[in-house]
Design a protein around this motif. Structure first.
Motif, PDB file in Angstrom:
ATOM      1  N   LYS A  92       0.849  -1.189   0.000  1.00 14.67           N
ATOM      2  CA  LYS A  92       0.000   0.000   0.000  1.00 14.67           C
ATOM      3  C   LYS A  92       0.881   1.233   0.000  1.00 14.67           C
ATOM      4  CE  LYS A  92      -3.794   2.148   2.594  1.00 14.67           C
ATOM      5  NZ  LYS A  92      -4.714   1.965   3.738  1.00 14.67           N
ATOM      6  N   ALA A  93       0.701   2.090  -1.015  1.00 10.17           N
ATOM      7  CA  ALA A  93       1.388   3.383  -1.072  1.00 10.17           C
ATOM      8  C   ALA A  93       0.451   4.422  -0.470  1.00 10.17           C
ATOM      9  CB  ALA A  93       1.744   3.741  -2.509  1.00 10.17           C
ATOM     10  N   MET A  94       0.971   5.246   0.465  1.00 13.64           N
ATOM     11  CA  MET A  94       0.145   6.228   1.157  1.00 13.64           C
ATOM     12  C   MET A  94       0.758   7.611   1.002  1.00 13.64           C
ATOM     13  SD  MET A  94       0.008   3.817   4.489  1.00 13.64           S
ATOM     14  CE  MET A  94       1.718   3.461   4.178  1.00 13.64           C
ATOM     15  N   ARG A  95      -0.095   8.587   0.674  1.00  6.02           N
ATOM     16  CA  ARG A  95       0.360   9.963   0.591  1.00  6.02           C
ATOM     17  C   ARG A  95       0.527  10.499   2.013  1.00  6.02           C
ATOM     18  NH1 ARG A  95      -0.101  13.684  -3.675  1.00  6.02           N
ATOM     19  NH2 ARG A  95      -1.672  12.436  -4.758  1.00  6.02           N
ATOM     20  N   VAL A  96       1.698  11.057   2.307  1.00  6.01           N
ATOM     21  CA  VAL A  96       1.978  11.649   3.620  1.00  6.01           C
ATOM     22  C   VAL A  96       2.548  13.037   3.363  1.00  6.01           C
ATOM     23  CG1 VAL A  96       3.254  11.430   5.779  1.00  6.01           C
ATOM     24  CG2 VAL A  96       2.442   9.378   4.606  1.00  6.01           C
ATOM     25  N   GLY A  97       1.721  14.068   3.588  1.00  5.94           N
ATOM     26  CA  GLY A  97       2.150  15.429   3.273  1.00  5.94           C
ATOM     27  C   GLY A  97       2.417  15.550   1.784  1.00  5.94           C
ATOM     28  N   ALA A  98       3.608  16.019   1.442  1.00  9.49           N
ATOM     29  CA  ALA A  98       3.978  16.179   0.027  1.00  9.49           C
ATOM     30  C   ALA A  98       4.622  14.921  -0.543  1.00  9.49           C
ATOM     31  CB  ALA A  98       4.924  17.365  -0.114  1.00  9.49           C
ATOM     32  N   GLY A  99       4.861  13.922   0.301  1.00 10.21           N
ATOM     33  CA  GLY A  99       5.549  12.714  -0.153  1.00 10.21           C
ATOM     34  C   GLY A  99       4.687  11.474  -0.063  1.00 10.21           C
ATOM     35  N   TRP A 100       5.324  10.328  -0.266  1.00  7.94           N
ATOM     36  CA  TRP A 100       4.646   9.039  -0.234  1.00  7.94           C
ATOM     37  C   TRP A 100       5.434   8.062   0.626  1.00  7.94           C
ATOM     38  CZ3 TRP A 100       0.096   7.633  -2.798  1.00  7.94           C
ATOM     39  CH2 TRP A 100      -0.432   8.609  -3.659  1.00  7.94           C
ATOM     40  N   LYS A 101       4.728   7.112   1.231  1.00 10.86           N
ATOM     41  CA  LYS A 101       5.342   5.989   1.937  1.00 10.86           C
ATOM     42  C   LYS A 101       4.764   4.711   1.344  1.00 10.86           C
ATOM     43  CE  LYS A 101       6.412   8.176   6.289  1.00 10.86           C
ATOM     44  NZ  LYS A 101       6.723   7.891   7.668  1.00 10.86           N
ATOM     45  N   LEU A 102       5.535   3.630   1.457  1.00 10.82           N
ATOM     46  CA  LEU A 102       5.074   2.336   0.970  1.00 10.82           C
ATOM     47  C   LEU A 102       5.176   1.311   2.090  1.00 10.82           C
ATOM     48  CD1 LEU A 102       4.125   0.891  -1.703  1.00 10.82           C
ATOM     49  CD2 LEU A 102       6.430  -0.031  -1.787  1.00 10.82           C
ATOM     50  N   GLN A 103       4.076   0.611   2.317  1.00 16.57           N
ATOM     51  CA  GLN A 103       4.006  -0.434   3.333  1.00 16.57           C
ATOM     52  C   GLN A 103       3.848  -1.787   2.649  1.00 16.57           C
ATOM     53  OE1 GLN A 103       3.896  -0.488   6.976  1.00 16.57           O
ATOM     54  NE2 GLN A 103       4.143  -2.627   6.445  1.00 16.57           N
ATOM     55  N   VAL A 104       4.716  -2.742   2.958  1.00 15.27           N
ATOM     56  CA  VAL A 104       4.519  -4.122   2.509  1.00 15.27           C
ATOM     57  C   VAL A 104       3.417  -4.711   3.375  1.00 15.27           C
ATOM     58  CG1 VAL A 104       5.560  -6.404   2.346  1.00 15.27           C
ATOM     59  CG2 VAL A 104       6.890  -4.391   1.709  1.00 15.27           C
ATOM     60  N   VAL A 105       2.368  -5.265   2.749  1.00 14.29           N
ATOM     61  CA  VAL A 105       1.225  -5.822   3.481  1.00 14.29           C
ATOM     62  C   VAL A 105       1.303  -7.349   3.515  1.00 14.29           C
ATOM     63  CG1 VAL A 105      -1.294  -5.943   3.629  1.00 14.29           C
ATOM     64  CG2 VAL A 105      -0.190  -3.823   2.870  1.00 14.29           C
ATOM     65  N   ASN A 106       1.353  -8.005   2.354  1.00 16.34           N
ATOM     66  CA  ASN A 106       1.434  -9.464   2.212  1.00 16.34           C
ATOM     67  C   ASN A 106       0.438 -10.195   3.119  1.00 16.34           C
ATOM     68  OD1 ASN A 106       2.240 -11.926   1.205  1.00 16.34           O
ATOM     69  ND2 ASN A 106       4.105 -12.035   2.416  1.00 16.34           N
ATOM     70  N   GLU A 107      -0.852  -9.851   2.948  1.00 19.85           N
ATOM     71  CA  GLU A 107      -1.927 -10.521   3.686  1.00 19.85           C
ATOM     72  C   GLU A 107      -2.918 -11.099   2.692  1.00 19.85           C
ATOM     73  OE1 GLU A 107      -3.756  -7.875   6.489  1.00 19.85           O
ATOM     74  OE2 GLU A 107      -1.852  -7.452   7.485  1.00 19.85           O
ATOM     75  N   THR A 108      -3.300 -12.361   2.899  1.00 17.47           N
ATOM     76  CA  THR A 108      -4.237 -13.013   1.991  1.00 17.47           C
ATOM     77  C   THR A 108      -5.666 -12.934   2.532  1.00 17.47           C
ATOM     78  OG1 THR A 108      -3.925 -15.188   2.990  1.00 17.47           O
ATOM     79  CG2 THR A 108      -2.463 -14.603   1.141  1.00 17.47           C
ATOM     80  N   GLY A 109      -6.605 -13.165   1.638  1.00 16.65           N
ATOM     81  CA  GLY A 109      -8.009 -13.176   2.017  1.00 16.65           C
ATOM     82  C   GLY A 109      -8.848 -13.703   0.874  1.00 16.65           C
ATOM     83  N   LYS A 110     -10.125 -13.892   1.142  1.00 17.74           N
ATOM     84  CA  LYS A 110     -11.037 -14.417   0.124  1.00 17.74           C
ATOM     85  C   LYS A 110     -11.733 -13.256  -0.578  1.00 17.74           C
ATOM     86  CE  LYS A 110     -11.690 -19.007   1.804  1.00 17.74           C
ATOM     87  NZ  LYS A 110     -10.470 -19.498   1.256  1.00 17.74           N
ATOM     88  N   ILE A 111     -11.775 -13.335  -1.918  1.00 15.00           N
ATOM     89  CA  ILE A 111     -12.481 -12.366  -2.739  1.00 15.00           C
ATOM     90  C   ILE A 111     -13.435 -13.161  -3.634  1.00 15.00           C
ATOM     91  CG2 ILE A 111     -12.258 -10.610  -4.543  1.00 15.00           C
ATOM     92  CD1 ILE A 111      -9.370 -10.149  -3.530  1.00 15.00           C
ATOM     93  N   LYS A 112     -14.712 -12.797  -3.638  1.00 10.60           N
ATOM     94  CA  LYS A 112     -15.668 -13.487  -4.515  1.00 10.60           C
ATOM     95  C   LYS A 112     -15.244 -13.249  -5.958  1.00 10.60           C
ATOM     96  CE  LYS A 112     -20.502 -13.926  -5.677  1.00 10.60           C
ATOM     97  NZ  LYS A 112     -21.838 -13.371  -5.532  1.00 10.60           N
TER      98      LYS A 112
END
Length: 194
Positions: free
Chosen positions: A160-180
């Motif tokens: 997930k890339a998130m806007r923080v002020g004028a910049g961006w941060k990136l978080q590694v998530v690596n979580e699974t789940g069910k999607i229809k």
């Protein structure tokens, strides 16, 4: 250069103007042997890389499936649908040009899913999500994310890339789940939960 790990928390993307995320996988015979296994491997399976642009808590655009430039300005580009996993390198990629992302987009969630009916993570092997610093036209790999082989889920929130002020941060998530399968609302609800 940034190096990303889930345990390290969000990484500052200072100096990163372009980011690419790719997914690759290999077709497998799965639990089928003989002729059925060979046919399954020849056909491959269709995994999809999808980027969901968020405006606050609301999904507003999808890059992937049949939308290659959902923001219409080249800021979020999908490479196109690979339906088999055959070939070397990344099978599908999404590239973000942060300077062009409209200011109302506050986050981008990257998801890989066995989205279409008949596709499944179990019908793929060696699934890998790679993150690249694509600044200046380069493609320097900064993370390689592997989902668990034990999952029976059909979706994985990669990062997930998130806007923080004028910049961006990136978080590694690596979580699974069910999607229809085939349900875009289910896909977007999965993105919102990450």
């Amino acid at each position: 250069m940034i190096t990303l790990n889930k345990e390290d928390g969000p990484a500052d993307l200072d100096g990163v103007t372009h980011l690419s995320i790719g997914v690759s996988w290999d077709p497998t015979v799965g639990s089928s042997g003989g002729l059925m296994g060979k046919l399954r491997q020849k056909k491959g399976t269709d995994l999809d890389l999808i980027a969901v642009a968020m405006q606050g808590a609301d999904p507003v655009r999808l890059a992937g499936l049949d939308s290659l430039d959902p923001l219409g300005n080249g800021s979020l580009i999908h490479s196109g649908d690979n339906q088999t996993g055959k070939g070397d390198g990344d099978d599908e990629t999404v590239t973000v040009d942060f300077a062009k992302v409209p200011p109302n987009v506050t986050a981008i969630v990257f998801i890989a899913a066995a989205y279409k009916k008949g596709s499944a993570f179990q019908n793929a092997r060696n699934i890998s999500f790679k993150v690249y610093d694509a600044t200046g036209g380069s493609s320097q790999q900064v993370a390689d994310i592997w989902p668990s082989l034990l999952t029976t889920d059909n979706g994985c929130a990669v990062a997930k890339a998130m806007r923080v002020g004028a910049g961006w941060k990136l978080q590694v998530v690596n979580e699974t789940g069910k999607i229809k399968q085939g349900d875009e609302h289910a896909l977007m609800r999965f993105a919102i939960s990450k």
